[in-house]
Design a protein around this motif. Sequence first.
Motif, PDB file in Angstrom:
ATOM      1  N   VAL A   1       1.938   8.652  -5.997  1.00 50.09           N
ATOM      2  CA  VAL A   1       2.393   9.926  -6.732  1.00 50.09           C
ATOM      3  C   VAL A   1       3.421  10.673  -6.264  1.00 50.09           C
ATOM      4  CG1 VAL A   1       1.831  11.234  -9.320  1.00 50.09           C
ATOM      5  CG2 VAL A   1      -0.361   9.811  -8.137  1.00 50.09           C
ATOM      6  N   ALA A   2       2.860  10.821  -5.394  1.00 51.14           N
ATOM      7  CA  ALA A   2       4.459  12.095  -4.678  1.00 51.14           C
ATOM      8  C   ALA A   2       5.355  11.860  -4.457  1.00 51.14           C
ATOM      9  CB  ALA A   2       4.084  12.671  -3.411  1.00 51.14           C
ATOM     10  N   SER A   3       5.555  10.118  -4.344  1.00 52.12           N
ATOM     11  CA  SER A   3       6.532   8.774  -3.836  1.00 52.12           C
ATOM     12  C   SER A   3       7.470   8.514  -5.367  1.00 52.12           C
ATOM     13  CB  SER A   3       6.231   7.373  -3.514  1.00 52.12           C
ATOM     14  OG  SER A   3       5.384   7.912  -2.557  1.00 52.12           O
ATOM     15  N   ALA A   4       6.066   8.275  -6.629  1.00 51.76           N
ATOM     16  CA  ALA A   4       6.873   7.881  -7.657  1.00 51.76           C
ATOM     17  C   ALA A   4       8.027   9.283  -8.694  1.00 51.76           C
ATOM     18  CB  ALA A   4       6.467   7.984  -8.838  1.00 51.76           C
ATOM     19  N   LEU A   5       7.572  10.586  -8.471  1.00 46.74           N
ATOM     20  CA  LEU A   5       8.052  11.463  -8.229  1.00 46.74           C
ATOM     21  C   LEU A   5       9.736  12.138  -7.447  1.00 46.74           C
ATOM     22  CD1 LEU A   5       8.467  14.338  -9.819  1.00 46.74           C
ATOM     23  CD2 LEU A   5       6.905  15.995  -8.116  1.00 46.74           C
ATOM     24  N   TRP A   6       9.659  11.697  -6.233  1.00 47.84           N
ATOM     25  CA  TRP A   6      10.545  11.984  -5.812  1.00 47.84           C
ATOM     26  C   TRP A   6      11.343  10.989  -5.590  1.00 47.84           C
ATOM     27  CZ3 TRP A   6      14.247  13.506  -2.219  1.00 47.84           C
ATOM     28  CH2 TRP A   6      14.684  12.684  -1.047  1.00 47.84           C
ATOM     29  N   LEU A   7      11.691   9.868  -6.006  1.00 48.64           N
ATOM     30  CA  LEU A   7      12.439   8.698  -6.981  1.00 48.64           C
ATOM     31  C   LEU A   7      12.683   9.296  -7.777  1.00 48.64           C
ATOM     32  CD1 LEU A   7      10.197   5.195  -5.699  1.00 48.64           C
ATOM     33  CD2 LEU A   7      12.348   5.678  -5.401  1.00 48.64           C
ATOM     34  N   ALA A   8      12.247   9.590  -8.775  1.00 46.87           N
ATOM     35  CA  ALA A   8      12.590  10.381 -10.376  1.00 46.87           C
ATOM     36  C   ALA A   8      13.474  11.139  -9.918  1.00 46.87           C
ATOM     37  CB  ALA A   8      11.479  10.458 -10.841  1.00 46.87           C
ATOM     38  N   ILE A   9      13.415  12.311  -8.801  1.00 53.50           N
ATOM     39  CA  ILE A   9      14.609  13.343  -8.351  1.00 53.50           C
ATOM     40  C   ILE A   9      15.201  13.664  -7.775  1.00 53.50           C
ATOM     41  CG2 ILE A   9      12.188  15.372 -10.042  1.00 53.50           C
ATOM     42  CD1 ILE A   9      12.281  15.406  -6.398  1.00 53.50           C
ATOM     43  N   GLU A  10      15.128  12.434  -6.741  1.00 51.63           N
ATOM     44  CA  GLU A  10      16.143  12.293  -5.425  1.00 51.63           C
ATOM     45  C   GLU A  10      17.298  12.445  -6.074  1.00 51.63           C
ATOM     46  OE1 GLU A  10      16.253   8.606  -2.771  1.00 51.63           O
ATOM     47  OE2 GLU A  10      15.950   7.574  -4.687  1.00 51.63           O
TER      48      GLU A  10
ATOM     49  N   GLU B   1      11.066  21.386   1.218  1.00 49.99           N
ATOM     50  CA  GLU B   1       9.423  20.590   2.011  1.00 49.99           C
ATOM     51  C   GLU B   1       9.617  19.454   1.944  1.00 49.99           C
ATOM     52  OE1 GLU B   1       5.377  21.184   3.976  1.00 49.99           O
ATOM     53  OE2 GLU B   1       5.328  22.925   2.183  1.00 49.99           O
ATOM     54  N   LYS B   2       9.356  18.174   2.327  1.00 47.81           N
ATOM     55  CA  LYS B   2       9.194  17.276   2.169  1.00 47.81           C
ATOM     56  C   LYS B   2       9.023  16.081   3.194  1.00 47.81           C
ATOM     57  CE  LYS B   2      12.349  14.152   1.263  1.00 47.81           C
ATOM     58  NZ  LYS B   2      12.666  12.943   2.126  1.00 47.81           N
ATOM     59  N   SER B   3       7.715  15.657   3.227  1.00 47.17           N
ATOM     60  CA  SER B   3       7.586  14.642   4.681  1.00 47.17           C
ATOM     61  C   SER B   3       6.694  13.435   4.569  1.00 47.17           C
ATOM     62  CB  SER B   3       6.641  14.945   5.365  1.00 47.17           C
ATOM     63  OG  SER B   3       5.931  16.482   5.585  1.00 47.17           O
ATOM     64  N   THR B   4       7.503  12.142   5.001  1.00 46.31           N
ATOM     65  CA  THR B   4       7.617  10.575   5.397  1.00 46.31           C
ATOM     66  C   THR B   4       6.151   9.971   5.832  1.00 46.31           C
ATOM     67  OG1 THR B   4       8.639   9.467   6.528  1.00 46.31           O
ATOM     68  CG2 THR B   4       9.248  10.883   3.710  1.00 46.31           C
ATOM     69  N   TYR B   5       5.607   9.075   5.343  1.00 48.08           N
ATOM     70  CA  TYR B   5       4.915   8.339   6.404  1.00 48.08           C
ATOM     71  C   TYR B   5       5.769   7.851   7.886  1.00 48.08           C
ATOM     72  CZ  TYR B   5       0.354   8.558   3.689  1.00 48.08           C
ATOM     73  OH  TYR B   5      -0.545   8.885   2.504  1.00 48.08           O
ATOM     74  N   GLY B   6       7.133   7.665   7.151  1.00 43.86           N
ATOM     75  CA  GLY B   6       7.753   6.930   8.265  1.00 43.86           C
ATOM     76  C   GLY B   6       7.033   5.482   8.761  1.00 43.86           C
TER      77      GLY B   6
ATOM     78  N   ASN C   1       2.262   1.584   5.657  1.00 45.92           N
ATOM     79  CA  ASN C   1       2.084   0.376   6.060  1.00 45.92           C
ATOM     80  C   ASN C   1       1.533  -0.189   4.710  1.00 45.92           C
ATOM     81  OD1 ASN C   1      -0.503   0.660   5.714  1.00 45.92           O
ATOM     82  ND2 ASN C   1      -0.971   0.514   8.190  1.00 45.92           N
ATOM     83  N   GLN C   2       1.472   0.342   3.859  1.00 41.68           N
ATOM     84  CA  GLN C   2       1.849  -0.555   2.625  1.00 41.68           C
ATOM     85  C   GLN C   2       2.766  -0.676   1.900  1.00 41.68           C
ATOM     86  OE1 GLN C   2      -1.805   0.398   1.133  1.00 41.68           O
ATOM     87  NE2 GLN C   2      -1.788   0.113   3.925  1.00 41.68           N
ATOM     88  N   ARG C   3       2.437  -1.253   0.585  1.00 44.62           N
ATOM     89  CA  ARG C   3       3.654  -2.252  -0.310  1.00 44.62           C
ATOM     90  C   ARG C   3       4.345  -1.164  -1.933  1.00 44.62           C
ATOM     91  NH1 ARG C   3       2.036  -7.920  -0.797  1.00 44.62           N
ATOM     92  NH2 ARG C   3       0.557  -7.214  -1.621  1.00 44.62           N
ATOM     93  N   TYR C   4       3.810  -0.500  -2.296  1.00 45.54           N
ATOM     94  CA  TYR C   4       3.945   0.601  -3.039  1.00 45.54           C
ATOM     95  C   TYR C   4       5.468   1.107  -3.456  1.00 45.54           C
ATOM     96  CZ  TYR C   4       2.537   4.773  -0.785  1.00 45.54           C
ATOM     97  OH  TYR C   4       2.264   6.064   0.565  1.00 45.54           O
ATOM     98  N   VAL C   5       5.877   1.070  -2.168  1.00 45.54           N
ATOM     99  CA  VAL C   5       7.977   1.505  -2.330  1.00 45.54           C
ATOM    100  C   VAL C   5       7.809   0.582  -0.731  1.00 45.54           C
ATOM    101  CG1 VAL C   5       7.372   3.785  -2.659  1.00 45.54           C
ATOM    102  CG2 VAL C   5       7.447   3.635  -0.718  1.00 45.54           C
ATOM    103  N   SER C   6       9.179   0.014  -0.785  1.00 47.78           N
ATOM    104  CA  SER C   6       9.816  -0.443   0.206  1.00 47.78           C
ATOM    105  C   SER C   6      10.386   0.198   0.864  1.00 47.78           C
ATOM    106  CB  SER C   6      11.282  -1.623  -0.971  1.00 47.78           C
ATOM    107  OG  SER C   6      12.179  -0.740  -0.818  1.00 47.78           O
ATOM    108  N   ASP C   7      10.670   1.202   0.725  1.00 41.73           N
ATOM    109  CA  ASP C   7      11.592   2.018   1.836  1.00 41.73           C
ATOM    110  C   ASP C   7      10.388   3.395   2.587  1.00 41.73           C
ATOM    111  OD1 ASP C   7      12.650   3.859   3.888  1.00 41.73           O
ATOM    112  OD2 ASP C   7      15.042   3.077   2.722  1.00 41.73           O
ATOM    113  N   PRO C   8       9.921   3.164   4.432  1.00 42.34           N
ATOM    114  CA  PRO C   8       9.056   3.708   4.426  1.00 42.34           C
ATOM    115  C   PRO C   8       9.465   5.091   4.038  1.00 42.34           C
ATOM    116  CG  PRO C   8       8.915   2.322   6.463  1.00 42.34           C
ATOM    117  CD  PRO C   8      10.581   2.219   4.982  1.00 42.34           C
ATOM    118  N   ALA C   9      10.681   5.780   4.063  1.00 43.09           N
ATOM    119  CA  ALA C   9      11.581   7.194   4.215  1.00 43.09           C
ATOM    120  C   ALA C   9      11.407   7.838   2.494  1.00 43.09           C
ATOM    121  CB  ALA C   9      12.934   6.963   3.675  1.00 43.09           C
ATOM    122  N   ASP C  10      10.619   6.684   1.535  1.00 45.72           N
ATOM    123  CA  ASP C  10       9.953   6.825   0.449  1.00 45.72           C
ATOM    124  C   ASP C  10       8.865   6.865   0.536  1.00 45.72           C
ATOM    125  OD1 ASP C  10      13.200   7.080  -0.390  1.00 45.72           O
ATOM    126  OD2 ASP C  10      12.782   4.682  -0.703  1.00 45.72           O
TER     127      ASP C  10
END
Length: 199
Positions: free
Chosen positions: A123-132, A141-146, A150-159
Amino acid sequence: VGEDRYIIEGGARLQAADEEDRFIVGDGDIGPAKDGGYDVIVDSLDDDPPLRPQGTATIQCGGDADVVHNVTLAADSLNDTMLDSGDVFSFNDVVGPRTKKYGYRRAVNGRGAKVTGGGVAQVASALWLAIENLDDVEIIEKSTYGSRYNQRYVSDPADAILTDYASGRDFRFRYTGDTRLTIYAYLDDDYLYCDVFED
């Protein structure tokens, strides 16, 4: 609206149906259903076109039923959040603790670990993609898994946004526009949608 009807305002989801399957769009007239579809008559007092989101994101919700459950809880908490000019959004404040007490289940998170509240980062990732790409949003403040993602819901670990209520790791931003920012988030057929409007 005094009766139970579908209501759509600025792209918001359908809320409720009445027995005749009618609905209202903004200030519009009521249109009866025809041939299984809907006859919509839009009547705006200002003759303005319907609002369109300034930012939008759709991601396929990855994971099992427990992940979907957690994503739904978090999206419901986020949905219809409004920010006035100068307001700071905090994902942790809006969504709250991801604990069993608040209905969250153990599920896989963005790095493949099973934790209570796993999946909420989607959900946080979807919000980030909507506002970026919004000019009127300042990321605080924003942190990522980097590389741990290892999942597939976003293609870029930066998202792949990482939040953790217990440790205080948050996703925060300030709305700097002159109007109001409204966030809609919801799950439909295992797809997570996030739309952001300025009005």
